[in-house]
Design an enzyme around this catalytic site. Structure first.
Site, short mmCIF file in Angstrom:
data_model
loop_
_atom_site.label_atom_id
_atom_site.label_comp_id
_atom_site.label_asym_id
_atom_site.label_seq_id
_atom_site.Cartn_x
_atom_site.Cartn_y
_atom_site.Cartn_z
N LYS A 1 0.87 -1.19 0.00
CA LYS A 1 0.00 0.00 0.00
C LYS A 1 0.90 1.23 0.00
O LYS A 1 1.76 1.39 0.87
CB LYS A 1 -0.85 -0.04 1.26
C1 E4P Z 1 -8.26 1.63 3.69
O1 E4P Z 1 -7.47 0.90 3.17
C2 E4P Z 1 -8.02 2.34 4.96
O2 E4P Z 1 -7.28 1.50 5.80
C3 E4P Z 1 -9.29 2.66 5.70
O3 E4P Z 1 -10.43 2.31 4.97
C4 E4P Z 1 -9.35 4.01 6.31
O4 E4P Z 1 -10.59 4.17 6.96
P1 E4P Z 1 -10.87 5.34 8.02
O5 E4P Z 1 -11.10 6.59 7.27
O6 E4P Z 1 -12.11 4.88 8.73
O7 E4P Z 1 -9.68 5.40 8.91
#
Ligand code: E4P
Length: 233
Positions: free
Chosen positions: A97
């Site tokens: 990522k």
């Molecule tokens: C996605 O890959 C992220 O880890 C995640 O969806 C972030 O979500 P949040 O905005 O609830 O922290």
């Protein structure tokens, strides 16, 4: 032609459900339902668990047979490339990522050319999604909940990315992220996102319905009352 119909013509696969967590007990629990297709983590989720990243990603890989996102924390492209290469060796299902920055794009270009799977994260606009796709991302993650948080329509961002990718036949998967409740998942399905990643609590809520519970309770109590129905059992 409506978006969902175009989606049906181009891609007959079902929406995939990923869990957005590093909580191993939750992952085990929901994996047993048989419908978890992958996992996304991020530095915040890992730090909540207080565990070693590599160890946790490998533990998850023992449970889930699907893409597992592990996020780099370097902010320069050389550092991201170095961390991404290491992560990709942890398990064949690791998806690296990478944040949507110019340094991130450079790293995506290099790592994807080496065959390493990439999820570009923190995507908040259509041009960002397009640039990530051009650099070779396998997944782009628009954060719809965080867009809602600032009084804009997060789902419109997801819908626009799906539309634009379809215009150009782009194979990069649209991974709807930052999902906060079941309606977000329904919205993501309606606009044709390939994947929704959600916290375990949202996954739970997708299954539950009070009318299902009431209906089942009535079926079972009626059955209990009827002794003649159960003579042969
Ligand atoms: C996605 O890959 C992220 O880890 C995640 O969806 C972030 O979500 P949040 O905005 O609830 O922290």
């Amino acid at each position: 032609m409506c978006r969902a119909r175009i989606k049906l013509i181009l891609d007959l696969s079902l929406m995939q459900f990923f869990l957005d967590t590093a909580d191993i007990d939750a992952i085990k629990k929901y994996a047993s339902w048989g419908i978890v297709d992958g996992i996304t983590t991020n530095p915040t989720l890992i730090s909540k668990e207080g565990v070693d990243l590599k160890t946790r990603i490998q533990e998850i890989a023992e449970i889930i047979d699907g893409p597992i996102s592990s996020e780099v924390v370097a902010t320069d492209s050389d550092g991201m490339v170095e961390q991404g290469r290491k992560m990709a060796k942890w398990h064949k299902n690791v998806t690296v990522k990478i944040p949507m920055t110019s340094e991130g794009l450079k790293a995506v270009k290099i790592l994807s050319a080496e065959g390493i799977k990439i999820n570009v994260t923190l995507v908040f606009s259509v041009p960002q999604a397009m640039m990530a796709a051009k650099a070779g991302a396998d997944f782009v993650s628009p954060f719809l909940g965080r867009v809602d948080d600032i009084s804009s329509e997060g789902i419109e961002l997801v819908a626009d990315i799906v539309d634009v990718f379809q215009n150009y036949g782009i194979q990069t998967k649209v991974l709807a992220a930052s999902i906060r409740h079941p309606l977000h998942v329904v919205q993501a399905m309606k606009v044709g996102a390939d994947i929704a990643t959600m916290p375990p609590a949202v996954f739970d809520k997708l299954v539950s319905h009070p009318l299902t519970d009431q209906g089942l309770e009535k079926f079972l109590s009626d059955w209990e009352k009827c002794k003649s129905c159960q003579k042969e059992q």
